[in-house]
Design a protein around this motif. Structure first.
Motif, mmCIF file in Angstrom:
data_model
loop_
_atom_site.group_PDB
_atom_site.id
_atom_site.type_symbol
_atom_site.label_atom_id
_atom_site.label_comp_id
_atom_site.label_asym_id
_atom_site.label_seq_id
_atom_site.Cartn_x
_atom_site.Cartn_y
_atom_site.Cartn_z
ATOM 1 N N ASP A 283 0.853 -1.179 0.000
ATOM 2 C CA ASP A 283 0.000 0.000 0.000
ATOM 3 C C ASP A 283 0.897 1.240 0.000
ATOM 4 O OD1 ASP A 283 -1.902 1.957 0.394
ATOM 5 O OD2 ASP A 283 -3.074 0.716 1.752
ATOM 6 N N ARG B 211 -9.583 0.726 3.043
ATOM 7 C CA ARG B 211 -8.704 -0.421 2.820
ATOM 8 C C ARG B 211 -9.383 -1.733 3.186
ATOM 9 N NH1 ARG B 211 -6.750 2.916 -0.171
ATOM 10 N NH2 ARG B 211 -4.539 3.395 -0.181
ATOM 11 N N SER C 175 -2.385 -2.578 5.642
ATOM 12 C CA SER C 175 -2.227 -1.158 5.297
ATOM 13 C C SER C 175 -1.580 -0.380 6.432
ATOM 14 C CB SER C 175 -3.583 -0.549 4.938
ATOM 15 O OG SER C 175 -4.083 -1.140 3.764
ATOM 16 N N HIS D 47 -2.097 7.593 -5.164
ATOM 17 C CA HIS D 47 -3.497 7.360 -4.783
ATOM 18 C C HIS D 47 -4.432 7.631 -5.953
ATOM 19 C CE1 HIS D 47 -6.885 6.830 -2.164
ATOM 20 N NE2 HIS D 47 -7.377 7.989 -2.546
#
Length: 169
Positions: A1, A115, A121, A162
């Protein structure tokens, strides 16, 4: 992540810069450090409450508010606060150092909530914080003030990563 990794690294740089700046203004004492860390934790708590009660918010806008507040924090010389009365120094110093952390907290809580595997994460976020801790040492070569710029670069990377992976909103 990678997004949460970058958020962790950049957050730790901002936190370190906040502690350093407030120590430069008021001395490096336990009282100053307690007040700075209490302010940071309070702001993170308020950011989470804000998201829970009023959110979700457009993450693009939060990212840009974060970018702007980091740029303002970088642009304001710490020594310029010394001309203010003591209470003014505390308020201005807190705003300059803490407002970017508020927006960072808002981003983290919104992104983390989406998530599928929160423990993984969170692990990436903590590894990012460790990386940010290592990057703090770059202040010896770049100067303490430039930690803001390094954090800004990492936040921009988080924004880009992102945006590619999940859509920014």
């Amino acid at each position: 992540d990678l997004t949460l990794f970058l958020l962790g690294a950049s957050f730790l740089l901002l936190e370190t810069k906040s502690v350093t700046e407030m120590s430069l203004l008021f001395g490096s004492t336990w009282q100053v450090n307690v007040l700075v860390f209490a302010a940071i934790l309070t702001l993170i708590f308020i950011a989470n409450l804000f998201i829970l009660r009023k959110g979700p918010f457009d993450k693009t806008r939060i990212f840009f508010a974060l970018f702007i507040t980091i740029a303002i924090s970088y642009a304001v010389p710490t020594q310029s606060l010394l001309g203010l009365p003591l209470m003014g120094q505390w308020i201005a110093g807190a705003l300059i150092t803490a407002v970017p952390l508020f927006f960072a907290g808002m981003l983290f809580s919104q992104i983390f909530a989406t998530r599928q595997e929160p423990t993984t994460s969170l692990g990436y976020n903590l590894m990012g914080a460790i990386c940010g801790g290592l990057l703090e040492y770059s202040s010896m070569a770049l100067g303490t003030k430039n930690l803001y710029l390094l954090a800004l670069v990492l936040y921009i990377l988080a924004f880009l990563v992102h945006g590619q992976g999940k859509g920014i909103n």
